[in-house]
Design a protein around this motif. Sequence first.
Motif, short mmCIF file in Angstrom:
data_model
loop_
_atom_site.label_atom_id
_atom_site.label_comp_id
_atom_site.label_asym_id
_atom_site.label_seq_id
_atom_site.Cartn_x
_atom_site.Cartn_y
_atom_site.Cartn_z
N LYS A 49 0.82 -1.21 0.00
CA LYS A 49 0.00 0.00 0.00
C LYS A 49 0.86 1.27 0.00
CE LYS A 49 -3.64 -2.64 0.59
NZ LYS A 49 -4.54 -2.96 -0.54
N THR A 50 2.02 1.18 0.65
CA THR A 50 2.91 2.35 0.76
C THR A 50 4.32 1.96 0.33
OG1 THR A 50 3.20 1.77 3.10
CG2 THR A 50 1.59 3.50 2.58
N GLU A 52 6.69 3.67 -0.59
CA GLU A 52 7.74 4.61 -0.20
C GLU A 52 8.58 4.09 0.98
OE1 GLU A 52 3.80 6.15 1.59
OE2 GLU A 52 4.50 5.31 -0.30
N HIS A 53 8.14 3.03 1.61
CA HIS A 53 8.94 2.46 2.69
C HIS A 53 10.17 1.72 2.17
CE1 HIS A 53 5.30 3.15 5.22
NE2 HIS A 53 6.22 3.39 6.12
N TYR A 90 -0.02 -3.86 3.94
CA TYR A 90 0.11 -2.77 4.91
C TYR A 90 1.47 -2.84 5.60
CZ TYR A 90 -4.88 -2.11 4.22
OH TYR A 90 -6.12 -1.88 3.66
N GLN A 326 12.38 -2.49 -5.03
CA GLN A 326 11.03 -2.75 -4.54
C GLN A 326 10.80 -4.25 -4.48
OE1 GLN A 326 8.34 -1.16 -7.52
NE2 GLN A 326 8.91 -2.67 -9.04
#
Length: 333
Positions: A49-50, A52-53, A90, A326
Motif C-alpha cells: 500500500k505504501t 515509499e517504505h 500494509y 522494490q
Amino acid sequence: LSTAVSFDSTLMEFDYCIFILYFQVLKAEYFSPWRGEQQMYKLDIGWPKTPEHFTGQTFCVAVDSLHGLVYVGQRGDNVPKVLVFSEEGYFLYTWNDTVEMPHGIFVWNTATGSSVWITDVGTGKYGHTVKQYSPLGKLMQVLGTPGNAGSSLIPLQFDQPAEIFVEETGEVYVVDGDGGMNNRLLKLSDDYKEIWLTGTNGSGIGQFKIPHSVTVDAFGRVWVADRGNKRIQVFDKVTGEWLGSWSGCFSEDGPYSVRFTADYKYLIVAQLNINRLAILAAPPVGSIGDCVLVHSVQLADETKPHLVDVDMRSGAVYVAEIGAQQVQKYVPL
C-alpha cells in the motif's frame, strides 16, 4: 466459350486462394504451440500500500504463510535493514540491529512459534554469518564466526553465505559462496552440526560457481541455483548424493533464485540479467530429466529480480528486485 473457360479458371484460382488462407488461419488457431496458453500470474498493483517504505536495495523477501507476514531485507546507508508488511500490503514495522548486509531471508514456522533467518554477507563485525531472529528482530542464534570469513566446520565459518532453507525438523541447508572463497552446500542438524557437505569451486558434477539459492521439495530433493555455471543442481537431502542438473533453460542467464509453487508442480526461477521469472515443470519422484519451461513472466527492463519467495497458502509469488528497489507481488490466476 474461351472467355467463359477463362472466367471459370479465375474463379477456381480465387476459391483456392480463399481455401488456403482459411486453412492457414485454422492451422494457426488449432495447431499453434501457443494456442490456449494463459497467463499463470498477474501483478498485484496494490501491493504494498505504501511503497515509499522501500528506501534501499531490496535483496530478499520471505513469507510467513502461517501468520500472513512478509519480511523484506534491504541494503543501504541509514536505512532499516528489515521491513515487515502484512500479506495485504500494509506496512507494519522495521528492525535493524545486528544486520549488516542481508542477502537471503527465510521464515521458519514451528509448533511453538516462528523465527526469521538471515544470511549476512557484510564484511564488518556482523558479517559472514547466518542469524536467527524473533519476528520482532531479537537476535536468537548466530551461525558462523561474526566478522571473519572462513571455511572451517569446527568452529563453523562462512564466507558470504547466500541463502538458507530450514525444514520443519530444524535441519538447515546453507549455500555458502556469494562470491567468496567457498562454493559449497551444507546440511546442518537441528543443533547446527554438519550432517553432510558437498561442493568445491568448479563446473563439474557437484561443484559450484556461486551457489546462490537453495530449496527443498516434497520428495526429498535439494535444489540449488548454481548461478555462475548457469544451471540448477539437485541432491538427495538425506545423503547429499548428486541426482542431476538442469542447464538447458539457462543459456541466456543463470538462475538466481529457486522456489517451488505451493502445489510443488512448478519451480519459480528468477533470472536477474534478463529481468525474467521462469516457471519450470517440477518432476515427480524419480529422474529429474531435463528442464521444461512452462511459462515466463517478463519484468520491466532494469528490474533485476534477485530472490523470490512463495506464499505456500495462497500461492502468491513475491519478487525482491534490486534494480527497481522494490518488492512486487504476483498472484496466481
